[in-house]
Structures are given as C-alpha cells and as structure tokens.
Design an enzyme around this catalytic site. Structure first.
Site, PDB file in Angstrom:
ATOM      1  N   SER A  19       0.849  -1.194   0.000  1.00  0.00           N
ATOM      2  CA  SER A  19       0.000   0.000   0.000  1.00  0.00           C
ATOM      3  C   SER A  19       0.885   1.244   0.000  1.00  0.00           C
ATOM      4  O   SER A  19       2.097   1.154   0.190  1.00  0.00           O
ATOM      5  CB  SER A  19      -0.880   0.008   1.239  1.00  0.00           C
ATOM      6  OG  SER A  19      -0.111   0.393   2.355  1.00  0.00           O
ATOM      7  N   LYS A  20       0.242   2.392  -0.176  1.00  0.00           N
ATOM      8  CA  LYS A  20       1.062   3.607  -0.248  1.00  0.00           C
ATOM      9  C   LYS A  20       1.664   3.935   1.121  1.00  0.00           C
ATOM     10  O   LYS A  20       2.702   4.549   1.214  1.00  0.00           O
ATOM     11  CB  LYS A  20       0.283   4.767  -0.852  1.00  0.00           C
ATOM     12  CG  LYS A  20      -0.691   5.451   0.035  1.00  0.00           C
ATOM     13  CD  LYS A  20      -1.193   6.702  -0.664  1.00  0.00           C
ATOM     14  CE  LYS A  20      -2.065   7.502   0.273  1.00  0.00           C
ATOM     15  NZ  LYS A  20      -2.987   8.375  -0.373  1.00  0.00           N
ATOM     16  N   ARG A  21       1.014   3.456   2.173  1.00  0.00           N
ATOM     17  CA  ARG A  21       1.561   3.699   3.513  1.00  0.00           C
ATOM     18  C   ARG A  21       2.824   2.874   3.775  1.00  0.00           C
ATOM     19  O   ARG A  21       3.645   3.211   4.596  1.00  0.00           O
ATOM     20  CB  ARG A  21       0.509   3.392   4.582  1.00  0.00           C
ATOM     21  CG  ARG A  21      -0.392   4.580   4.851  1.00  0.00           C
ATOM     22  CD  ARG A  21      -1.576   4.169   5.671  1.00  0.00           C
ATOM     23  NE  ARG A  21      -2.354   3.124   5.018  1.00  0.00           N
ATOM     24  CZ  ARG A  21      -3.244   3.336   4.060  1.00  0.00           C
ATOM     25  NH1 ARG A  21      -3.457   4.553   3.644  1.00  0.00           N
ATOM     26  NH2 ARG A  21      -3.916   2.339   3.508  1.00  0.00           N
TER      27      ARG A  21
END
Ligand code: GLU
Length: 507
Positions: free
Chosen positions: A262-264
């Site tokens: 994910s982008k996190r």
C-alpha cells in the site's frame, strides 16, 4: 490480424502507485512487441475523487520512465478525446440502448432508501445485501413501478440512475491470459449503476464504451478489476460487441510477502512507492526519481514483478523486454516488492553507464557547490572510481565524502591496533617518497610504496590500511592508489601530514 491497441487507463485520484506503473509498462511492452499502439486514457468520471495535478503527475511519470503513449490527451490521436470527462456525451446513448433492449433500468432510490434496504436485509440475516435480482423488485425502479409512475419520476426524481439488469442463474465466463478460464455465477453479481444521476457514466460503462470505440484489442490491468469483468462481459454481449482479450495482473505484495503493497508501506519501510515526488499537501512522498534511481533500472526491476523471460535473464533493456514479453508468461501469484532487489538493479545499471551520463544524472542528487569546487575531469574520475560502489545517484556524494573533503576524524580502533613510533617513521619515509615521485599515477605510486614495503620486509597489512585511513578517515573506498591519483599530490601530502599529526596522539 487485428491491430494491437492497448490502453493504460488511470483515474486521476492521486499519484501513480508503483503497481500502476507496472500495469503501464506491461501495456507498453505488449504494444511495442506487436507494433501496436499504447494509449493513455484518463478515467476521470468520478468528479468527487478528482485530484488536482494527478493527471500531470501521471504523464510526467510515464515520460520519465520512457513509457510515453502513442495516443493520449496531450498526443491526441484518431480516437479522442482521451479524457472521459470530455466524452460525457457519448455514454448516455449506450445506457439508453441497454434500457431499450431490457438489459438496464432506471432506479429512483434515495440514499436513505438504499440504506433502509440494507438494514432490512440484515434483520433477515442477509449480510452485505446487494441491489440485485433478489432485491430489485422491492426497490423503486422502472422494473417495479408502472410506466406512468416511471415517467413521472423521470421528470421529478433528482437521483435517477441507470442500473444494469444482471440476468439470473447464468454462468458468465471469459478467458484470461493469466487466470485462464474464469467463471462467475450471475446470481452473485449486483445490478451495478452504469449511469449516475449527474449524467456521468460510472467506471463500468465508460470503460467498456471507450474500449470499444477506441478499438482496444487487449485489456491488461490489475487483478482488482477481475470481478468487474463479469459485468463488462455482460455489457459487451448486450451491446453486441466483441470483448477485448483480458489479462489481469497479479498483486504487488509487501516486502514481507504478506498482503498488498500500500502507499503507507513506503513511509513504513522507508522506500518509495511512487515514481516521482508527490506533494499531498499534508504529506510529501519522495519518489524513486528523487531517491536516485535511474528509470531504466526501475523499469527493469518492475518488469520482473510478475513476469520473467524463459531463460531467467535479469538485466533486460526495453527493446529486449519488448521482444521477449509474453502475456502468457505472467504469473498468477502476487509478486513480492523487494527494495533490496531494486537497489541491486540500480547498481547494475550505474555500473554499465558511461561516466558522462552519470555526471549528468548526479546533478540533482549532490550539493550544487560540488560543481563549482571541482572540475569535470575530477568528477568524472571520481565517478569512474565510485561506479562499482554507488547504488543510488546520491551515493556518489554520500558514500564518497572523503574524496571531496579531508577526513575530519580517523578510525581510532584501527589506527591504535597498528601504530608505533617505528611505524610513524616508516610513514614519514613513505610520504617523502610520494612527495618526490615525479610520476603521479596509480601504478607508479603503487610500485613506489609496495616496493619500499617489500624491500624492507615491512607488513602490507599494517601500512596499507593506515595509509588508507590517512586518506579516507576509515578503511573504506575504492583502490588506494587510484584515490591518490584522483586527489593529486598536494591533497595527498596535506592529508598525510594532518593524519601523522593526529596519529601522534594515539602513540
Ligand atoms: N480507471 C481504472 C483504474 O483506475 C482502470 C481499470 C481498467 O484498466 O480497466 O485503474
């Protein structure tokens, strides 16, 4: 044979995630392989999720990676416009066609009524209730209401949408290049909204209408769209169109291999997940570009996340990739995103690049003052020496500080292990020999120093590390005599004097 036309169809809802870049790359390679066209289509029908700047970001990223489209909002082409918001007028006609043929219907339910339906169903113990064949006749739509009531609501109702009428009890199947035969039971599919109250199509309708009108031959996209394909297949059939060939790409997984990247994860694990920097207002995300990756290396790293050529060669330039690329060789299982591998690729590419090219590239990654303080020949020589060691462009500075500046400390532990007043005397003699040497290149200096050591039965393992520490501060760096040649006599002698001075305190 039909012309190959593929499209990359991102929604401008934020920066392009690295998974999206891989999708673009696979489309690009497939087009190149078959002499086809690679199209960029901006899917911006969801105005609520539109993010300013995202389209530009997508375009710039593709350009940086060398994946520029043949047709698109900027390039133009015979199938434009290439932004769905500019094609709004096209979609309604097809929604109406579907309604006329009895494959779609108007629905008038308000948000509260839809919520009520879900709650009622939950009371009956039906979880995640859907607007589908089991519920549609209990709802407010042109199937459950009379023709007069429908006409009335068509004039008055502010939230009229068009829904697809999914047939009951059918098996919907298609062949996917990765998943092979895929089948869905139509009874499990909901009646998706295809045209919204504001007259905008949803993704599903716009996507298939555009794929048809743009004569897309192959759809290559992420696995998350697999279940939507069942709805798409139905619409193709209802409209009497031939569907494109589908390929759904495996997920990119976290470095642990568990779960979707994910982008996190980028900030969590300290690596970029976007090609270029993205400023989200409250947070800035650094990209592969700013981190010092070369686009060719990044593309090479990405292409192997889900595909590899039959002989498992790893270093592939874009031409070779395009030649070897086969949709049928894409794997089904998720591909683990291993940043160490990305660094390895970057290092391999750096090693293979010309010094001139690297000099150009490092301009954005090393302090500007370096370019005024050092001339091009020094920097090129430094690049030659550091090439096998730098994994990122910035490391031509961060990992080579001692080549630009005198060391301000010395590895005390290593010095103390070797130093004595006799050793100091020899170092003094060696310095004088270096000072007197008329030739100042790696070979001659190596011959002078090593020659003296061996003639006098002095240990290389004592002196060479100490001289290295005198030059670099630590036991690190490229070949010592190459470093001498790079620094030049004046700097070598200055470092030598300073170090001898400092070493005295360790005696
Ligand atoms: N707009 C969709 C996306 O954002 C496109 C999916 C597709 O390629 O059909 O990924």
């Amino acid at each position: 044979m039909k012309t190959i036309r593929v499209r990359f169809a991102p929604s401008p809802t934020g920066p392009l995630h690295i998974g999206g870049v891989r999708t673009a790359l696979y489309n690009y390679l497939f087009a190149r392989k078959h002499g086809g066209k690679f199209i960029l289509r901006i899917e911006d029908t969801d105005q609520n999720r539109y993010v300013e700047g995202a389209e530009d970001y997508i375009r710039q990223s593709l350009n940086w990676l060398g994946l520029s489209p043949d047709e698109g909002p900027v390039q133009g082409g015979d199938y434009g416009p290439y932004r769905q918001s500019e094609r709004k007028h096209l979609y309604k006609e097809y929604a109406e066609k579907l309604i006329e043929a009895g494959h779609a219907y108007y629905a008038f339910d308000s948000a509260e009524e839809l919520q009520q339906m879900r709650e009622d169903k939950e009371k009956e113990d039906v979880h995640s209730a859907k607007y589908d064949q089991s519920t549609r006749l209990d709802m407010k739509n042109s199937l459950s209401l009379s023709a007069e009531e429908t006409d009335q609501l068509l004039m008055d109702c502010p939230h009229t949408v068009v829904r697809l009428k999914v047939p009951e009890g059918e098996t919907i199947s298609f062949d996917d290049k990765v998943r092979k035969r895929v089948s869905f039971n139509s009874s499990e599919l909901d009646d998706k909204v295809i045209l919204k109250a504001d007259g905008m199509p949803t993704y599903h309708l716009a996507n298939i209408v555009d794929d048809h009108l743009m004569e897309i031959s192959h759809v290559i996209r992420g696995e998350e769209w697999l279940s939507s394909t069942a709805h798409h297949i139905l619409m193709y059939r209802f409209l009497g169109w031939e569907p494109p060939v589908f390929t759904h790409l495996p997920l990119l997984l976290k470095p642990s291999g568990k779960g979707k990247l994910s982008k996190r994860d980028g900030s969590k694990f300290g690596f970029p997940v976007f090609p270029m920097e993205w400023d989200a207002g409250d947070e800035k995300y650094s990209g592969f570009k700013e981190e010092g990756y070369d686009p060719a290396a990044l593309v090479n790293f990405l292409v192997l996340l889900g595909w590899h050529p039959s002989d498992d060669t790893e270093i592939l330039d874009k031409e070779i990739m395009a030649e070897l690329f086969e949709l049928g060789q894409i794997v089904k299982s998720g591909a683990r995103f291993d940043i160490e591998k990305a660094l390895w690729f970057n290092q391999q590419y750096i090693m293979s690049f010309e010094d001139d090219y690297i000099l150009e590239q490092i301009k954005d990654h090393v302090p500007e003052s370096i370019f005024s303080r050092y001339d091009e020949s020094f920097l090129k020589e430094l690049i030659r020496l550091m090439k096998p060691r730098a994994r990122l462009y910035g490391e031509f500075y961060t990992e080579a500080r001692y080549l630009y500046e005198m060391p301000d400390s010395y590895d005390e532990k290593q010095v103390v292990k070797r130093i004595s007043s006799e050793v100091m005397d020899v170092l003094e003699d060696l310095k004088n020999m270096v000072l007197d040497s008329t030739e100042f290149n790696a070979e001659s200096l190596s011959a002078v120093i090593k020659g003296h050591l061996s003639e006098n039965a002095l240990k290389m393992g004592v002196y060479l590390p100490l001289i290295r520490i005198m030059m670099c501060g630590a036991m690190t760096g490229p070949d010592l005599f190459e470093i001498f040649a790079l620094l030049g006599k004046a700097s070598v002698i200055e470092r030598w004097d300073r170090a001898l001075e400092a070493f005295r305190s360790y005696l």
